[in-house]
Design a protein around this motif. Structure first.
Motif, PDB file in Angstrom:
ATOM      1  N   MET A   1      -5.216  -6.396  -3.231  1.00 29.78           N
ATOM      2  CA  MET A   1      -4.544  -5.098  -3.175  1.00 29.78           C
ATOM      3  C   MET A   1      -4.894  -4.265  -4.409  1.00 29.78           C
ATOM      4  O   MET A   1      -5.368  -4.798  -5.408  1.00 29.78           O
ATOM      5  CB  MET A   1      -3.036  -5.286  -3.078  1.00 29.78           C
ATOM      6  CG  MET A   1      -2.586  -5.789  -1.710  1.00 29.78           C
ATOM      7  SD  MET A   1      -0.793  -5.868  -1.528  1.00 29.78           S
ATOM      8  CE  MET A   1      -0.538  -7.570  -1.992  1.00 29.78           C
ATOM      9  N   ASN A   2      -4.592  -2.988  -4.360  1.00 29.26           N
ATOM     10  CA  ASN A   2      -4.841  -2.111  -5.494  1.00 29.26           C
ATOM     11  C   ASN A   2      -3.845  -2.386  -6.603  1.00 29.26           C
ATOM     12  O   ASN A   2      -2.931  -3.187  -6.481  1.00 29.26           O
ATOM     13  CB  ASN A   2      -4.714  -0.644  -5.062  1.00 29.26           C
ATOM     14  CG  ASN A   2      -5.926  -0.212  -4.262  1.00 29.26           C
ATOM     15  OD1 ASN A   2      -6.972  -0.865  -4.344  1.00 29.26           O
ATOM     16  ND2 ASN A   2      -5.795   0.855  -3.504  1.00 29.26           N
ATOM     17  N   LYS A   3      -3.994  -1.656  -7.678  1.00 25.17           N
ATOM     18  CA  LYS A   3      -3.030  -1.746  -8.760  1.00 25.17           C
ATOM     19  C   LYS A   3      -1.648  -1.398  -8.244  1.00 25.17           C
ATOM     20  O   LYS A   3      -1.493  -0.542  -7.402  1.00 25.17           O
ATOM     21  CB  LYS A   3      -3.429  -0.786  -9.878  1.00 25.17           C
ATOM     22  CG  LYS A   3      -4.771  -1.154 -10.532  1.00 25.17           C
ATOM     23  CD  LYS A   3      -5.118  -0.168 -11.626  1.00 25.17           C
ATOM     24  CE  LYS A   3      -6.461  -0.515 -12.270  1.00 25.17           C
ATOM     25  NZ  LYS A   3      -6.818   0.446 -13.322  1.00 25.17           N
ATOM     26  N   PRO A   4      -0.604  -2.070  -8.788  1.00 27.34           N
ATOM     27  CA  PRO A   4       0.746  -1.799  -8.297  1.00 27.34           C
ATOM     28  C   PRO A   4       1.112  -0.334  -8.457  1.00 27.34           C
ATOM     29  O   PRO A   4       0.777   0.314  -9.445  1.00 27.34           O
ATOM     30  CB  PRO A   4       1.621  -2.711  -9.169  1.00 27.34           C
ATOM     31  CG  PRO A   4       0.678  -3.772  -9.654  1.00 27.34           C
ATOM     32  CD  PRO A   4      -0.655  -3.112  -9.799  1.00 27.34           C
TER      33      PRO A   4
ATOM     34  N   ARG B   1      -5.617  -2.893   8.639  1.00 25.27           N
ATOM     35  CA  ARG B   1      -4.714  -3.426   7.624  1.00 25.27           C
ATOM     36  C   ARG B   1      -5.443  -4.391   6.705  1.00 25.27           C
ATOM     37  O   ARG B   1      -5.236  -4.390   5.484  1.00 25.27           O
ATOM     38  CB  ARG B   1      -3.525  -4.114   8.296  1.00 25.27           C
ATOM     39  CG  ARG B   1      -2.451  -4.584   7.315  1.00 25.27           C
ATOM     40  CD  ARG B   1      -1.266  -5.196   8.062  1.00 25.27           C
ATOM     41  NE  ARG B   1      -0.230  -5.673   7.163  1.00 25.27           N
ATOM     42  CZ  ARG B   1       0.800  -4.953   6.742  1.00 25.27           C
ATOM     43  NH1 ARG B   1       0.908  -3.699   7.124  1.00 25.27           N
ATOM     44  NH2 ARG B   1       1.705  -5.468   5.932  1.00 25.27           N
ATOM     45  N   LEU B   2      -6.308  -5.228   7.265  1.00 21.52           N
ATOM     46  CA  LEU B   2      -7.068  -6.177   6.464  1.00 21.52           C
ATOM     47  C   LEU B   2      -7.965  -5.458   5.463  1.00 21.52           C
ATOM     48  O   LEU B   2      -8.185  -5.945   4.357  1.00 21.52           O
ATOM     49  CB  LEU B   2      -7.912  -7.062   7.394  1.00 21.52           C
ATOM     50  CG  LEU B   2      -8.793  -8.124   6.752  1.00 21.52           C
ATOM     51  CD1 LEU B   2      -7.932  -9.135   6.001  1.00 21.52           C
ATOM     52  CD2 LEU B   2      -9.624  -8.829   7.808  1.00 21.52           C
TER      53      LEU B   2
ATOM     54  N   ARG C   1      -2.922  -0.678   0.669  1.00 21.05           N
ATOM     55  CA  ARG C   1      -2.452   0.693   0.934  1.00 21.05           C
ATOM     56  C   ARG C   1      -2.320   0.857   2.445  1.00 21.05           C
ATOM     57  O   ARG C   1      -3.115   1.510   3.111  1.00 21.05           O
ATOM     58  CB  ARG C   1      -3.430   1.703   0.347  1.00 21.05           C
ATOM     59  CG  ARG C   1      -3.567   1.604  -1.174  1.00 21.05           C
ATOM     60  CD  ARG C   1      -4.625   2.526  -1.722  1.00 21.05           C
ATOM     61  NE  ARG C   1      -4.300   3.926  -1.443  1.00 21.05           N
ATOM     62  CZ  ARG C   1      -5.134   4.934  -1.702  1.00 21.05           C
ATOM     63  NH1 ARG C   1      -6.319   4.684  -2.220  1.00 21.05           N
ATOM     64  NH2 ARG C   1      -4.779   6.167  -1.427  1.00 21.05           N
ATOM     65  N   TYR C   2      -1.251   0.248   2.986  1.00 22.92           N
ATOM     66  CA  TYR C   2      -1.119   0.104   4.430  1.00 22.92           C
ATOM     67  C   TYR C   2      -0.914   1.431   5.150  1.00 22.92           C
ATOM     68  O   TYR C   2      -1.463   1.650   6.228  1.00 22.92           O
ATOM     69  CB  TYR C   2       0.035  -0.851   4.754  1.00 22.92           C
ATOM     70  CG  TYR C   2      -0.116  -2.212   4.112  1.00 22.92           C
ATOM     71  CD1 TYR C   2      -1.322  -2.891   4.172  1.00 22.92           C
ATOM     72  CD2 TYR C   2       0.944  -2.811   3.438  1.00 22.92           C
ATOM     73  CE1 TYR C   2      -1.475  -4.137   3.589  1.00 22.92           C
ATOM     74  CE2 TYR C   2       0.798  -4.055   2.840  1.00 22.92           C
ATOM     75  CZ  TYR C   2      -0.414  -4.707   2.910  1.00 22.92           C
ATOM     76  OH  TYR C   2      -0.554  -5.930   2.327  1.00 22.92           O
TER      77      TYR C   2
ATOM     78  N   GLY D   1       0.748   8.861   6.760  1.00 26.28           N
ATOM     79  CA  GLY D   1       0.684   7.529   6.173  1.00 26.28           C
ATOM     80  C   GLY D   1       0.770   7.518   4.664  1.00 26.28           C
ATOM     81  O   GLY D   1       1.611   6.815   4.086  1.00 26.28           O
ATOM     82  N   PRO D   2      -0.085   8.279   3.951  1.00 26.54           N
ATOM     83  CA  PRO D   2       0.023   8.322   2.491  1.00 26.54           C
ATOM     84  C   PRO D   2       1.388   8.816   1.993  1.00 26.54           C
ATOM     85  O   PRO D   2       1.889   8.322   0.973  1.00 26.54           O
ATOM     86  CB  PRO D   2      -1.099   9.293   2.093  1.00 26.54           C
ATOM     87  CG  PRO D   2      -2.100   9.192   3.194  1.00 26.54           C
ATOM     88  CD  PRO D   2      -1.285   8.983   4.438  1.00 26.54           C
ATOM     89  N   LEU D   3       1.981   9.781   2.690  1.00 25.87           N
ATOM     90  CA  LEU D   3       3.316  10.235   2.288  1.00 25.87           C
ATOM     91  C   LEU D   3       4.338   9.112   2.434  1.00 25.87           C
ATOM     92  O   LEU D   3       5.246   8.980   1.605  1.00 25.87           O
ATOM     93  CB  LEU D   3       3.731  11.442   3.132  1.00 25.87           C
ATOM     94  CG  LEU D   3       2.996  12.764   2.842  1.00 25.87           C
ATOM     95  CD1 LEU D   3       3.402  13.836   3.838  1.00 25.87           C
ATOM     96  CD2 LEU D   3       3.280  13.226   1.411  1.00 25.87           C
ATOM     97  N   GLY D   4       4.196   8.289   3.478  1.00 26.76           N
ATOM     98  CA  GLY D   4       5.082   7.141   3.633  1.00 26.76           C
ATOM     99  C   GLY D   4       4.897   6.126   2.535  1.00 26.76           C
ATOM    100  O   GLY D   4       5.865   5.533   2.041  1.00 26.76           O
ATOM    101  N   ASP D   5       3.640   5.887   2.097  1.00 29.45           N
ATOM    102  CA  ASP D   5       3.385   4.989   0.978  1.00 29.45           C
ATOM    103  C   ASP D   5       4.043   5.505  -0.298  1.00 29.45           C
ATOM    104  O   ASP D   5       4.547   4.727  -1.114  1.00 29.45           O
ATOM    105  CB  ASP D   5       1.874   4.861   0.737  1.00 29.45           C
ATOM    106  CG  ASP D   5       1.172   3.998   1.780  1.00 29.45           C
ATOM    107  OD1 ASP D   5       1.851   3.187   2.447  1.00 29.45           O
ATOM    108  OD2 ASP D   5      -0.059   4.134   1.924  1.00 29.45           O
TER     109      ASP D   5
END
Length: 420
Positions: A1-4, A152-153, A158-159, A297-301
């Motif tokens: 995964m990316n940085k927290p 997703r994989l 960043r789902y 999607g990005p707004l939800g993240d």
């Protein structure tokens, strides 16, 4: 995964699923990997090709209606034949791939779309049209659950972003379908639908290449037991939340189906525009939905999926209530707002559901891509019958209240905070 990344309290903590589990090792864990953008781009492009072909079905409704003297009820049944096939099989496909991933199933499923398009181009009876629509729906049933898993994989954690990239390809394809129908199918007739089978052939090649990337990913995985977060909602709340999410997606999809299936007829009947002009207006609406999916999607993240769901469902209500009472230009403007705001909910709803049951990722993806969208197809068929009885204008007056079902979002649980 990316940085927290610090997120809101209702953004679900990522949970390692059986499909994403790494093999046990005594060596230190490798550094987190970022998103596999080439794979995301490939699966989004495949979604674009898939949905471009699928969107030809509602785009050629005026031609089929004129050629075969169909009524609105029969038009709705074509939508039902397509979406019900996908609805019936997608959860089944997802359940099967939860047990054993099928890297090349996407390319094989696209073959059904290939033959469905060829059959639709030469169909000379209503029954054959229904069979062709069902075959294209079968291709959709195979495509969506496993391609969502691949997205997703390849997300790098960043789902929401990955789900948006995956879905925006489909939405752009859906928006392009009416334009291609106006430029190609309307001038050259039903037989020209067969030309689009070449798109299916390209999609088969791309999906086969993605399968080659996916196969070693599957071989390297070892299943692990999913441990629930201590603050995660209990089983009963999860079940309630899933029912609510299905209801929200149903209300969204039913309204979207009313526009994608009958909007051209609405414009032709109410404003006496040509078929090609009506299809261009449909393109404007569908392009707005593609933009909404991209940002949702990005707004939800970033802000939390519950907030995006609240905004996207209820925020549409003022515009849907006004749509039946404005002129042609006003209709175009309002459908831009409706499409953008309403579509932004889709990535948030699906990722929210996936995080509620990460151990059933394929089944949940199939359920929401298939079952909920299939219910929208059933509703579209019912709306066709209503349009025959009361008129197409009455349909849009009734559908304008559908976004009010977004009030059910109050029942969604807060998900645990991301644990860094």
């Amino acid at each position: 995964m990316n940085k927290p990344v610090a997120v809101d309290v209702d953004v679900a903590a990522p949970v390692t699923t059986p499909d994403l589990a790494l093999p046990e090792t005594t060596a230190p864990a490798p550094p987190p990997a970022g998103p596999a953008y080439v794979v995301l781009g490939g699966i989004s492009f495949s979604h674009f090709l898939n949905d471009t072909m699928q969107s030809l079905i509602p785009s050629v409704y005026p031609i089929l209606k004129a050629n075969y003297a169909l009524d609105f009820g029969q038009i709705g049944l074509i939508t039902l034949a397509f979406q019900f096939t996908a609805s019936l099989l997608q959860p089944v496909v997802g359940h099967m791939t939860d047990k054993k991933a099928q890297p090349f199933s996407l390319a094989i499923g696209m073959g059904s779309t290939f033959f469905g398009l060829l059959l639709l181009s030469v169909a000379h009876s209503y029954t054959v049209i229904l069979i062709a629509a069902a075959m294209i729906g079968l291709g959709s049933a195979v495509f969506h659950p496993e391609s969502a898993r691949i997205a997703r994989l390849a997300s790098g954690g960043r789902y929401g972003m990955a789900q948006s990239v995956f879905q925006v390809g489909g939405n752009v394809g859906t928006a392009l379908g009416p334009v291609l129908a106006a430029l190609i199918v309307v001038p050259f007739g039903q037989g020209s639908i067969g030309w689009f089978s070449s798109i299916a052939f390209v999609a088969i090649i791309v999906l086969w290449r993605i399968g080659l990337w996916y196969k070693p990913q599957v071989a390297a995985k070892k299943k692990m037991v999913v441990k629930a977060h201590p603050d995660a909602p209990g089983r009963r709340r999860v079940m309630v939340a899933l029912v609510v999410l299905v209801a929200l997606l149903f209300s969204k999809q039913l309204y979207m189906s009313s526009l994608s299936s009958y909007y051209t007829f609405y414009l032709i009947e109410k404003f006496q525009v040509s078929t090609q002009t009506a299809q261009m207006f449909l393109f404007i609406f569908l392009a707005a939905t593609a933009a909404g999916v991209f940002f949702g999607g990005p707004l939800g993240d970033r802000f939390g999926r519950r907030y995006v769901i609240w905004f996207s469902i209820l925020g549409t209500l003022p515009f849907t209530l006004a749509l039946p009472y404005v002129g042609l230009t006003g209709s175009a403007v309002l459908t831009v707002f409706i499409g953008f705001i309403l579509a932004s909910a889709t990535p948030a709803i699906i990722v929210f559901a996936q995080e509620l049951m990460p151990h059933r990722f394929g089944m949940i993806s199939g359920l929401f891509f298939g079952f909920a969208f299939g219910i929208g197809g059933l509703g579209a068929a019912a709306l066709g019958e209503v349009a025959d009885l009361r008129g197409i204008d009455f349909v849009y007056q009734v559908c304008s209240f559908l976004p009010a079902l977004g009030l059910l979002a109050v029942l969604l649980p807060k998900m645990p905070r991301h644990a860094h």
